[in-house]
Design an enzyme around this catalytic site. Structure first.
Site, PDB file in Angstrom:
ATOM      1  N   THR A 121      56.182  -8.890   1.234  1.00 51.47           N
ATOM      2  CA  THR A 121      56.185  -9.204   2.661  1.00 51.47           C
ATOM      3  C   THR A 121      56.762 -10.599   2.843  1.00 51.47           C
ATOM      4  O   THR A 121      56.203 -11.583   2.351  1.00 51.47           O
ATOM      5  CB  THR A 121      54.740  -9.155   3.208  1.00 51.47           C
ATOM      6  OG1 THR A 121      54.224  -7.851   2.968  1.00 51.47           O
ATOM      7  CG2 THR A 121      54.690  -9.482   4.686  1.00 51.47           C
ATOM      8  N   ASN A 208      50.890  -5.282  10.649  1.00 51.11           N
ATOM      9  CA  ASN A 208      49.630  -5.882  10.188  1.00 51.11           C
ATOM     10  C   ASN A 208      48.952  -6.666  11.309  1.00 51.11           C
ATOM     11  O   ASN A 208      47.732  -6.623  11.459  1.00 51.11           O
ATOM     12  CB  ASN A 208      49.883  -6.789   8.978  1.00 51.11           C
ATOM     13  CG  ASN A 208      49.872  -5.997   7.670  1.00 51.11           C
ATOM     14  OD1 ASN A 208      49.674  -4.788   7.676  1.00 51.11           O
ATOM     15  ND2 ASN A 208      50.070  -6.674   6.560  1.00 51.11           N
ATOM     16  N   LEU A 250      39.045   0.848  14.492  1.00 49.05           N
ATOM     17  CA  LEU A 250      38.116   0.445  15.545  1.00 49.05           C
ATOM     18  C   LEU A 250      36.709   0.332  14.972  1.00 49.05           C
ATOM     19  O   LEU A 250      35.734   0.516  15.696  1.00 49.05           O
ATOM     20  CB  LEU A 250      38.144   1.464  16.696  1.00 49.05           C
ATOM     21  CG  LEU A 250      39.339   1.406  17.637  1.00 49.05           C
ATOM     22  CD1 LEU A 250      39.205   2.451  18.742  1.00 49.05           C
ATOM     23  CD2 LEU A 250      39.490   0.010  18.266  1.00 49.05           C
ATOM     24  N   CYS A 260      46.152  -9.496   2.702  1.00 48.20           N
ATOM     25  CA  CYS A 260      47.277  -9.397   3.643  1.00 48.20           C
ATOM     26  C   CYS A 260      46.991  -9.737   5.100  1.00 48.20           C
ATOM     27  O   CYS A 260      47.722 -10.541   5.673  1.00 48.20           O
ATOM     28  CB  CYS A 260      47.942  -8.049   3.503  1.00 48.20           C
ATOM     29  SG  CYS A 260      48.839  -7.990   1.930  1.00 48.20           S
ATOM     30  N   ARG A 327      40.403 -11.301  -2.633  1.00 46.07           N
ATOM     31  CA  ARG A 327      41.129 -12.321  -1.887  1.00 46.07           C
ATOM     32  C   ARG A 327      40.703 -12.283  -0.411  1.00 46.07           C
ATOM     33  O   ARG A 327      40.702 -11.226   0.201  1.00 46.07           O
ATOM     34  CB  ARG A 327      42.643 -12.100  -2.027  1.00 46.07           C
ATOM     35  CG  ARG A 327      43.144 -12.462  -3.411  1.00 46.07           C
ATOM     36  CD  ARG A 327      44.625 -12.192  -3.582  1.00 46.07           C
ATOM     37  NE  ARG A 327      44.925 -10.787  -3.747  1.00 46.07           N
ATOM     38  CZ  ARG A 327      46.156 -10.311  -3.999  1.00 46.07           C
ATOM     39  NH1 ARG A 327      47.181 -11.131  -4.094  1.00 46.07           N
ATOM     40  NH2 ARG A 327      46.353  -9.023  -4.167  1.00 46.07           N
TER      41      ARG A 327
END
Ligand code: NAI
Ligand code: UGA
Length: 437
Positions: A121, A208, A250, A260, A327
């Protein structure tokens, strides 16, 4: 086709293994020798359901190879995939040094026409920078083209996503190169969307950021639900029935984590800033997420007054179930806060991620079993919705604990079930039940 993949993290390794599964001759390259040794032996260095089996199968079939040498891996490769990390710098911008190193190495080693495919990315404009760097280094020895091919897999379901993804985005300014990447992916049978390079780069960040926005939105609604006596699970279900809204992403909780969403939302704010655009909506999304990660500790403080000397069973260290990735996991923020409040922490994760000792404060006791974590605990914090926790033997847990007080950051139990089990249960966006005070 003969393909080289640079970087064997969650994206590179899954991509390499799955491309070999559909018949390509794939060499995966990583600078980490220990990782490469493990992979050669058919053992995945990451936990990803289904990956080990596919790796072993394709190594045995003679389609999948591993090396630490770029030169060896690039030999005769028709396509080279860049799948190294783009971690955040202090200021939120993407660190492109690994990508740039790979670009230089490609320039140094290719000697025939190569399609360079960027899976990492990267901010809009980076593929052009990669092109410039390779052009400068290759000195006319070989022709090449650049294709942006962003990745949309989720950790924990990465193999399944590779075979059943919603789309494959191919961004290129050269139809011939785009066609090569389409051909490579054809056996997956996933719809392909062709675009220019900058739009492909933007599709990744925008996707994202949009998913993160959905999560922060429902988390804000969950705060209102708590104050107004509504139930966020029912609200999300009712909203999700509208096809324009959709039911996915949701699920209210303690906020998004992982390698990410936090990184890419911050990077997009910076990308916008570079062109003098204040991305106010996305800044709020990030702010809401930071606030959300404090929620369980706030609830526990409100319940106990002080957390000094309280023992907390912290369940779940990974940022989501079915992965060992910690992470930006909420478990890190929550344990730092608990340590600050003077609480003792007994932490457990079914995968027991290798990164735990590195990322958590040294005061955290890492337990080998769920029972060890629960023993003598004053309360439970559920951070990750692992199936093991959802189907936990609650009478057993209640017996082991000093008092069965649950703070659930993932709404693992229905309120009816919690009541039936006789526990005190505080969850997200729903009334607390079983509170005896
Ligand atoms: N983790 C995920 O679920 C997803 C990640 N992405 C993106 O994909 C990229 C890779 O992410 P991850 O797989 O999570 O990264 P990772 O950090 O798990 O793995 C990166 C790998 O690249 C290796 N590496 C670094 N420099 C190298 C070099 N010069 N030559 C060979 N290997 C080198 C590292 O040793 C490491 O094994 C990032 O840009 C990320 O944003 C995109 C979609 C999903
Ligand atoms: O770019 C990436 O790396 C990837 O980021 C996410 O995938 P991933 O981070 O693996 O996991 P998700 O399932 O998206 O979950 C991310 C975080 O959001 C949280 N989440 C997710 C959904 C939801 O409804 N509520 C919620 O709090 C999860 O608990 C987790 O902490 C995207 O879903 C992938 O499409 C993308 O490729």
């Amino acid at each position: 086709m003969k393909i080289a993949i640079v970087g064997t993290g969650y994206v590179g390794l899954v991509t390499g293994v799955c491309l070999s599964e559909i018949g390509h001759q794939v060499t995966c390259i990583d600078v980490d020798e220990a990782k490469v040794d493990k992979m050669r032996a058919g053992v995945s260095p990451i936990y990803e359901p289904g990956l080990d089996e596919l790796m072993q199968k394709n190594i045995e079939a003679g389609r999948l190879f591993f090396t630490t040498s770029h030169q060896e891996g690039f030999q005769d490769a028709e396509a080279i995939y860049i799948a190294v990390g783009t971690p955040p710098r202090e200021d939120g911008t993407a660190n492109l040094s690994y990508v740039e190193e790979v670009a230089k190495s490609i320039a140094a080693h290719i000697d025939s026409y190569t399609v360079v495919v960027t899976k990492s990315t990267v901010p809009v404009g980076t593929n052009y920078r990669i092109k410039e760097m390779i052009s400068a280094g290759v000195e006319g020895r070989a022709l090449f083209d650049i294709v942006s091919n962003p990745e949309f897999l989720r950790e924990g379901t990465a193999v399944q996503d590779a075979f059943q993804g919603d789309r494959i985005v191919i961004g290129s300014d050269n139809p011939k190169a785009a066609q090569v990447v389409e051909e490579i992916n054809k056996p997956f049978g996933i719809p392909v969307y062709h675009t220019d390079i900058s739009s492909a780069e933007m599709i990744k960040y925008a996707s994202n950021a949009f998913l993160a926005t959905k999560i922060s939105f429902i988390n804000e609604i969950s705060a209102l639900c708590e104050k107004l006596g509504a139930n966020v699970e029912d609200v999300a279900a009712g909203m999700g029935m509208d096809k324009r809204i959709g039911s996915q992403f949701l699920r209210a909780g303690i906020g998004y984590g992982g390698s990410c969403f936090p990184k890419d939302t911050k990077a997009l704010v910076q990308i916008a800033g570079n062109v003098e655009h204040e991305f106010d909506l996305l800044k709020s999304v990030i702010q809401v997420n930071n606030k959300q990660q404090q929620l369980l500790v706030d609830k526990a403080k409100a319940r106990f007054g002080s957390l000094e000397d309280k023992t907390v069973a912290l369940l779940g260290l990974a940022f989501k179930p079915q992965t060992d990735d910690m992470r930006e996991s909420a478990s890190i923020v929550v344990s730092q806060q608990l340590v600050q409040e003077g609480a003792r922490i007994q932490a457990f994760d079914p995968i027991q991620p290798e990164m735990a000792a590195q990322l958590l404060p040294p005061e955290v006791a890492l337990c080998q079993t769920l029972k060890d974590a629960l023993t003598n605990a004053d309360c439970v914090f559920i951070i990750t919705d692992w199936p093991e926790f959802k189907k936990m033997d609650i009478p057993m847990a209640s017996q082991l604990m000093k008092s069965p007080v649950f703070f659930d950051g993932r709404n693992c139990f229905s309120l009816e079930y919690a009541v039936s089990q006789g526990i005190e249960y505080h969850s997200i966006g729903r009334e607390s039940v079983g509170v005896k005070r």
